[in-house]
Design a protein around this motif. Structure first.
Motif, PDB file in Angstrom:
ATOM      1  N   GLY A  54       0.799  -1.249   0.046  1.00 33.79           N
ATOM      2  CA  GLY A  54      -0.033   0.002  -0.070  1.00 33.79           C
ATOM      3  C   GLY A  54       0.748   1.094   0.028  1.00 33.79           C
ATOM      4  N   PHE A  55       0.266   2.310  -0.608  1.00 35.65           N
ATOM      5  CA  PHE A  55       0.990   3.691  -0.379  1.00 35.65           C
ATOM      6  C   PHE A  55       0.010   4.625   0.528  1.00 35.65           C
ATOM      7  CE2 PHE A  55       1.824   1.755  -4.561  1.00 35.65           C
ATOM      8  CZ  PHE A  55       3.202   2.184  -4.683  1.00 35.65           C
ATOM      9  N   THR A  56       0.627   5.590   0.882  1.00 34.18           N
ATOM     10  CA  THR A  56      -0.038   6.724   1.827  1.00 34.18           C
ATOM     11  C   THR A  56      -1.057   6.272   3.059  1.00 34.18           C
ATOM     12  OG1 THR A  56      -1.964   6.841   0.192  1.00 34.18           O
ATOM     13  CG2 THR A  56       0.003   8.492  -0.093  1.00 34.18           C
ATOM     14  N   PHE A  57      -0.272   5.621   3.969  1.00 36.90           N
ATOM     15  CA  PHE A  57      -0.965   5.193   5.024  1.00 36.90           C
ATOM     16  C   PHE A  57      -1.400   6.222   5.998  1.00 36.90           C
ATOM     17  CE2 PHE A  57       1.266   1.189   3.750  1.00 36.90           C
ATOM     18  CZ  PHE A  57       0.434   0.289   4.210  1.00 36.90           C
ATOM     19  N   ARG A  58      -2.688   6.071   6.361  1.00 37.96           N
ATOM     20  CA  ARG A  58      -3.194   7.117   7.674  1.00 37.96           C
ATOM     21  C   ARG A  58      -4.044   6.405   8.710  1.00 37.96           C
ATOM     22  NH1 ARG A  58      -0.966  11.542   8.220  1.00 37.96           N
ATOM     23  NH2 ARG A  58      -2.948  12.723   8.543  1.00 37.96           N
ATOM     24  N   MET A  59      -3.537   6.664   9.820  1.00 35.27           N
ATOM     25  CA  MET A  59      -4.457   6.083  10.891  1.00 35.27           C
ATOM     26  C   MET A  59      -4.698   7.106  12.055  1.00 35.27           C
ATOM     27  SD  MET A  59      -3.133   2.748  13.102  1.00 35.27           S
ATOM     28  CE  MET A  59      -1.695   3.446  13.558  1.00 35.27           C
ATOM     29  N   LYS A  60      -5.947   6.930  12.519  1.00 34.39           N
ATOM     30  CA  LYS A  60      -6.214   7.710  13.737  1.00 34.39           C
ATOM     31  C   LYS A  60      -7.220   6.770  14.728  1.00 34.39           C
ATOM     32  CE  LYS A  60      -5.189  11.822  11.853  1.00 34.39           C
ATOM     33  NZ  LYS A  60      -6.343  12.777  11.261  1.00 34.39           N
ATOM     34  N   THR A  61      -7.072   7.440  15.927  1.00 34.74           N
ATOM     35  CA  THR A  61      -7.469   6.651  17.001  1.00 34.74           C
ATOM     36  C   THR A  61      -8.690   7.237  17.668  1.00 34.74           C
ATOM     37  OG1 THR A  61      -5.852   7.561  18.683  1.00 34.74           O
ATOM     38  CG2 THR A  61      -5.543   5.464  17.801  1.00 34.74           C
ATOM     39  N   SER A  62      -9.654   6.765  18.299  1.00 34.94           N
ATOM     40  CA  SER A  62     -10.921   7.313  18.816  1.00 34.94           C
ATOM     41  C   SER A  62     -10.628   7.736  20.187  1.00 34.94           C
ATOM     42  CB  SER A  62     -11.990   5.996  18.925  1.00 34.94           C
ATOM     43  OG  SER A  62     -12.939   6.723  19.886  1.00 34.94           O
ATOM     44  N   PRO A  63     -11.185   9.223  20.419  1.00 36.72           N
ATOM     45  CA  PRO A  63     -10.890   9.729  21.602  1.00 36.72           C
ATOM     46  C   PRO A  63     -12.022   9.299  22.784  1.00 36.72           C
ATOM     47  CG  PRO A  63     -12.510  11.003  20.315  1.00 36.72           C
ATOM     48  CD  PRO A  63     -12.129   9.884  19.392  1.00 36.72           C
ATOM     49  N   GLN A  64     -12.638   7.955  22.634  1.00 34.86           N
ATOM     50  CA  GLN A  64     -13.552   7.713  23.387  1.00 34.86           C
ATOM     51  C   GLN A  64     -13.601   6.311  23.624  1.00 34.86           C
ATOM     52  OE1 GLN A  64     -17.466   9.378  23.261  1.00 34.86           O
ATOM     53  NE2 GLN A  64     -16.724  11.625  23.219  1.00 34.86           N
TER      54      GLN A  64
ATOM     55  N   VAL B   9      -3.696   3.209   0.014  1.00 39.27           N
ATOM     56  CA  VAL B   9      -4.187   3.159  -1.428  1.00 39.27           C
ATOM     57  C   VAL B   9      -3.296   1.970  -2.092  1.00 39.27           C
ATOM     58  CG1 VAL B   9      -4.489   4.565  -3.616  1.00 39.27           C
ATOM     59  CG2 VAL B   9      -5.303   5.571  -1.271  1.00 39.27           C
ATOM     60  N   ASN B  10      -3.898   1.272  -2.626  1.00 39.48           N
ATOM     61  CA  ASN B  10      -3.197   0.268  -3.318  1.00 39.48           C
ATOM     62  C   ASN B  10      -2.536   0.687  -4.620  1.00 39.48           C
ATOM     63  OD1 ASN B  10      -5.187  -0.339  -5.159  1.00 39.48           O
ATOM     64  ND2 ASN B  10      -5.766  -2.136  -4.388  1.00 39.48           N
ATOM     65  N   SER B  11      -1.981  -0.012  -5.654  1.00 36.79           N
ATOM     66  CA  SER B  11      -1.203   0.353  -6.713  1.00 36.79           C
ATOM     67  C   SER B  11      -2.302   0.510  -7.692  1.00 36.79           C
ATOM     68  CB  SER B  11      -0.379  -0.712  -7.210  1.00 36.79           C
ATOM     69  OG  SER B  11      -0.957  -2.031  -7.506  1.00 36.79           O
ATOM     70  N   SER B  12      -3.611   0.099  -7.710  1.00 29.31           N
ATOM     71  CA  SER B  12      -4.181   0.439  -8.730  1.00 29.31           C
ATOM     72  C   SER B  12      -5.342   1.408  -8.245  1.00 29.31           C
ATOM     73  CB  SER B  12      -5.387  -0.834  -8.751  1.00 29.31           C
ATOM     74  OG  SER B  12      -4.798  -2.243  -9.210  1.00 29.31           O
ATOM     75  N   GLY B  13      -5.068   2.325  -7.282  1.00 28.38           N
ATOM     76  CA  GLY B  13      -5.543   3.483  -6.693  1.00 28.38           C
ATOM     77  C   GLY B  13      -6.990   3.136  -6.126  1.00 28.38           C
ATOM     78  N   VAL B  14      -7.022   1.945  -5.203  1.00 29.99           N
ATOM     79  CA  VAL B  14      -8.164   1.813  -4.523  1.00 29.99           C
ATOM     80  C   VAL B  14      -7.831   1.897  -3.167  1.00 29.99           C
ATOM     81  CG1 VAL B  14      -9.760  -0.338  -3.871  1.00 29.99           C
ATOM     82  CG2 VAL B  14      -8.824  -0.269  -6.285  1.00 29.99           C
ATOM     83  N   LEU B  15      -8.678   2.855  -2.319  1.00 33.71           N
ATOM     84  CA  LEU B  15      -8.649   2.985  -1.079  1.00 33.71           C
ATOM     85  C   LEU B  15      -9.242   1.887  -0.123  1.00 33.71           C
ATOM     86  CD1 LEU B  15      -8.175   4.792   1.507  1.00 33.71           C
ATOM     87  CD2 LEU B  15     -10.457   5.858   1.167  1.00 33.71           C
ATOM     88  N   ARG B  16      -8.217   1.290   0.776  1.00 34.83           N
ATOM     89  CA  ARG B  16      -8.818   0.293   1.530  1.00 34.83           C
ATOM     90  C   ARG B  16      -8.940   0.893   3.073  1.00 34.83           C
ATOM     91  NH1 ARG B  16      -9.628  -4.027  -1.913  1.00 34.83           N
ATOM     92  NH2 ARG B  16      -7.709  -4.698  -2.885  1.00 34.83           N
TER      93      ARG B  16
ATOM     94  N   THR C  54     -12.432   3.700  -5.209  1.00 32.53           N
ATOM     95  CA  THR C  54     -11.513   4.002  -6.128  1.00 32.53           C
ATOM     96  C   THR C  54     -11.261   5.617  -5.768  1.00 32.53           C
ATOM     97  OG1 THR C  54     -11.828   2.216  -7.807  1.00 32.53           O
ATOM     98  CG2 THR C  54     -10.623   4.206  -8.542  1.00 32.53           C
ATOM     99  N   VAL C  55      -9.860   5.951  -5.576  1.00 34.70           N
ATOM    100  CA  VAL C  55      -9.656   7.411  -5.497  1.00 34.70           C
ATOM    101  C   VAL C  55      -8.705   7.761  -6.471  1.00 34.70           C
ATOM    102  CG1 VAL C  55     -10.164   7.251  -2.972  1.00 34.70           C
ATOM    103  CG2 VAL C  55      -7.863   6.806  -3.687  1.00 34.70           C
ATOM    104  N   GLY C  56      -8.164   6.811  -7.250  1.00 32.36           N
ATOM    105  CA  GLY C  56      -7.104   7.264  -8.256  1.00 32.36           C
ATOM    106  C   GLY C  56      -5.661   7.269  -7.669  1.00 32.36           C
ATOM    107  N   GLY C  57      -4.809   7.712  -8.489  1.00 33.33           N
ATOM    108  CA  GLY C  57      -3.415   8.074  -8.379  1.00 33.33           C
ATOM    109  C   GLY C  57      -2.551   6.643  -7.797  1.00 33.33           C
ATOM    110  N   GLY C  58      -2.758   5.477  -8.138  1.00 29.75           N
ATOM    111  CA  GLY C  58      -2.374   4.269  -7.725  1.00 29.75           C
ATOM    112  C   GLY C  58      -0.780   4.217  -8.014  1.00 29.75           C
ATOM    113  N   GLY C  59      -0.143   3.903  -7.021  1.00 29.65           N
ATOM    114  CA  GLY C  59       1.299   4.131  -7.040  1.00 29.65           C
ATOM    115  C   GLY C  59       2.035   5.401  -6.976  1.00 29.65           C
TER     116      GLY C  59
END
Length: 621
Positions: free
Chosen positions: A215-225, A234-241, A257-262
């Protein structure tokens, strides 16, 4: 004199008889009632003991295996040949002078997710898979026309279940040798565990996703509660997981699909409302002209699960009109606020922003685009992070900062048309006019801004890829102070890199708060860093030499505020991922860096454009 005859009159006899009957009847009734009460008490004692046996039998069945507690509206109990209790039949009968019938009911348990969470509720709530409600009911006939019954209730848990260890955070990343699943590690901080800070062994974030490459561009947030983390890549095909972690296991939530794969772009981000715990994911639709973005939400009242997410809602931007290539979300720190700021850049180098207010983007975009010629690395647009934002911690006012394109604004550190090279806009009760940070005269090819957790102060660091200059700026809550060219030999920014980060650190003993700026100095394998205190000139520190040293150049820098410390996570050109911890000690103060183990990973799938994400639990175990 008239003499009355001896004896009683008929009236007196009748009255006496009536009194006797009334008294005698009362005595008889009292005797009968006392007898019935004693008999009923005895029968209730028998029923209670019989029902209690049912609960203890159910407990024994649970102790054999929690999975044995299968839901049922009525079942009996028997002992097998080994004397072990099992569920069998529809009921049991005990004959002690009369028949007592016992049934056992096993039911699911729901718990309330609204803080303070964990209360058992009869209506609503979320299923607790590790608790069952057991009801043991005994019924009998006191008389042929008077039925009686008794219920005893208990709750049985999966007490043998192995609970996850208590940790302070976790890190998620991609590994080149395992393309189908991201990897993660838990983190324990010494300020809360009283042991040296450590990342535990690597594990697979098993979600069922299978991809042809990491995957590319990892993002993670945690709950405040609650103990919950949302992550995406995002994988190489531009699909957000989108993934969800409930403290025990990862689950696959949804894809789009968000585009910009890879590519080196960040086409989505994640945020949590501070006061409600509701989550928001905003992503690019890769469309131009209309509906350029969309979002989905997850209520704090439910847990991980595909079915719990809202349907996608489109965002048709007003100030930008091209495919969105970079998205940032920032959560308001105010405990009373639902605001989450959204800023984005499109492939025409336009920059705009708005704010989520709890149910919609109730704070609209500025009157004009914040920027129509945003800084980028080369011919490829939006290939570096050249904008950022932060909230003031006391007011909740939003600050957006960015670098205009150096080709038309800044050349060789010279200000063109009296325009400085880092711009900003604030949202208080309305969007402010666009202004410039004074003194700084180098473009912000990379930029990072962070807020003091206890005041309205902000700190900013930026790197220029044309002049290799580091600039720093300090916001007092009302005024910017710029410090230009504090280092004129920093590492040149490349596509998909972020080589500067800022953060605020607090001493354990009354020294106060300082801001820290870390950056990749030219061709070094160490950590270059400055310490700032208010509007005073920030002070260059001796490079920290990590063990092992970084490969040059580095690729991605992030600073995360820990309890009384800062965590630097960094990747280098050798596909390595490292973590380094900084503390500030009284009285001078002095600053101490420590290595958190060696490399967390030596074979990242890719080392640029947010190749990992580290987050602390905001509502820990």
């Amino acid at each position: 004199m008239v003499k009355r005859p001896n004896g009683f009159s008929i009236l007196e006899v009748l009255l006496a008889a009536a009194v006797f009957v009334m008294f005698g009847s009362g005595v008889v009734i009292a005797i009968i009632q006392g007898y019935n009460a004693n008999r009923l008490g005895a029968e209730y004692t028998i029923a209670t003991e019989y029902a209690s046996e049912g609960l203890e039998a159910a407990r024994s069945i649970r102790n054999q295996a929690y999975s044995n507690l299968v839901n049922t509206l009525g079942t009996g109990l028997v002992r097998n040949g080994s004397g072990v209790w099992t569920f069998s039949g529809s009921n049991n009968t005990l004959t002690v002078g009369k028949n007592y019938t016992r049934t056992i009911k096993v039911e699911n348990v729901n718990r309330d997710d609204i803080p303070p969470a964990g209360n058992i509720v009869s209506v609503g709530g979320t299923l607790d898979p590790d608790t069952k409600k057991i009801t043991s009911t005994v019924s009998w006939n006191f008389t042929p026309t008077r039925p009686e019954s008794l219920d005893l209730v208990t709750y049985l848990t999966d007490w043998k279940k192995v609970l996850p260890p208590i940790y302070d955070g976790l890190i998620l990343y991609g590994e080149s040798s395992s393309v189908a699943q991201p990897k993660f590690r838990f983190y324990a901080d010494e300020s809360t565990t009283l042991v040296p800070s450590v990342f535990n062994a690597q594990a697979a974030a098993g979600t069922g996703y299978t991809d042809a490459s990491v995957g590319f561009t990892f993002r993670m947030k945690t709950s405040p509660q609650k103990v919950e983390a949302l992550a995406g890549y995002v994988n190489s095909s531009g699909v957000l997981r989108i993934l969800c972690f409930d403290g025990t296991s990862w689950s696959s939530e949804w894809t789009t699909t968000v585009g910009g794969g890879g590519s080196q772009e960040q086409r989505f981000d994640i945020g949590y409302e501070t006061n409600t715990g509701d989550a928001l994911v905003v992503y690019s639709t890769n469309n131009s002209a209309s509906n350029e973005m969309a979002y989905r939400t997850l209520s704090n009242a439910v847990n991980c699960g595909t079915a719990h997410w809202s349907a996608a809602t489109n965002i048709s931007t007003v100030r930008t009109a091209a495919a969105v290539e970079w998205i940032r979300l920032e959560e308001s720190p105010l405990t009373s606020s639902s605001n989450i700021a959204l800023a984005w850049a499109d492939n025409q180098n336009d920059l705009s922003a708005m704010q989520w207010t709890g149910s919609s983007f109730g704070i609209a975009e500025p009157p004009t685009a914040l920027e129509t010629n945003l800084e980028h690395f080369g011919a490829t647009v939006q290939d570096v992070l050249s904008f950022d934002m932060a909230y003031e911690s006391q007011t909740g006012n939003l600050m957006v900062v960015w670098g205009p394109n150096q080709a038309t604004t800044c050349t060789a550190g010279v200000v063109i048309a009296a325009t400085n090279c880092i711009r900003y806009a604030q949202y208080t009760n309305a969007w402010s006019a666009i202004a410039v940070i004074p003194t700084v005269a180098d473009p912000a090819t990379n930029i990072d801004i962070s807020g003091n957790p206890t005041t309205n102060e902000l700190a900013l660091g930026s790197l220029d890829n044309s002049q290799a200059d580091l600039s720093i700026a300090y916001w007092s809550g009302s005024t910017w102070t710029g410090f230009a060219n504090v280092d004129i030999t920093s590492q040149v920014v490349a596509i998909g890199t972020k080589l500067v980060a800022t953060g605020w650190i607090t001493s354990t003993s009354g020294v106060g708060t300082r801001y820290i700026v870390v950056y990749n100095d030219a061709a070094t394998t160490n950590i270059g860093w400055y310490v700032g205190n208010g509007s005073a000139v920030p002070v260059l520190q001796t490079d920290f030499v990590p063990t092992p040293v970084f490969a040059a150049p580095q690729r991605w820098y992030e600073l995360t505020t820990l309890p009384q410390a800062l965590m630097l996570t960094v990747t280098d050109n050798g596909s390595d991922l490292f973590a380094k911890r900084l503390v500030m000690n009284p009285p001078t103060p002095t600053f101490v860096w420590t290595n958190i183990g060696t490399a967390l990973e030596t074979s990242l799938g890719q080392s640029g454009s947010s190749p990992y994400s580290f987050a602390l639990w905001r509502n820990p175990w």
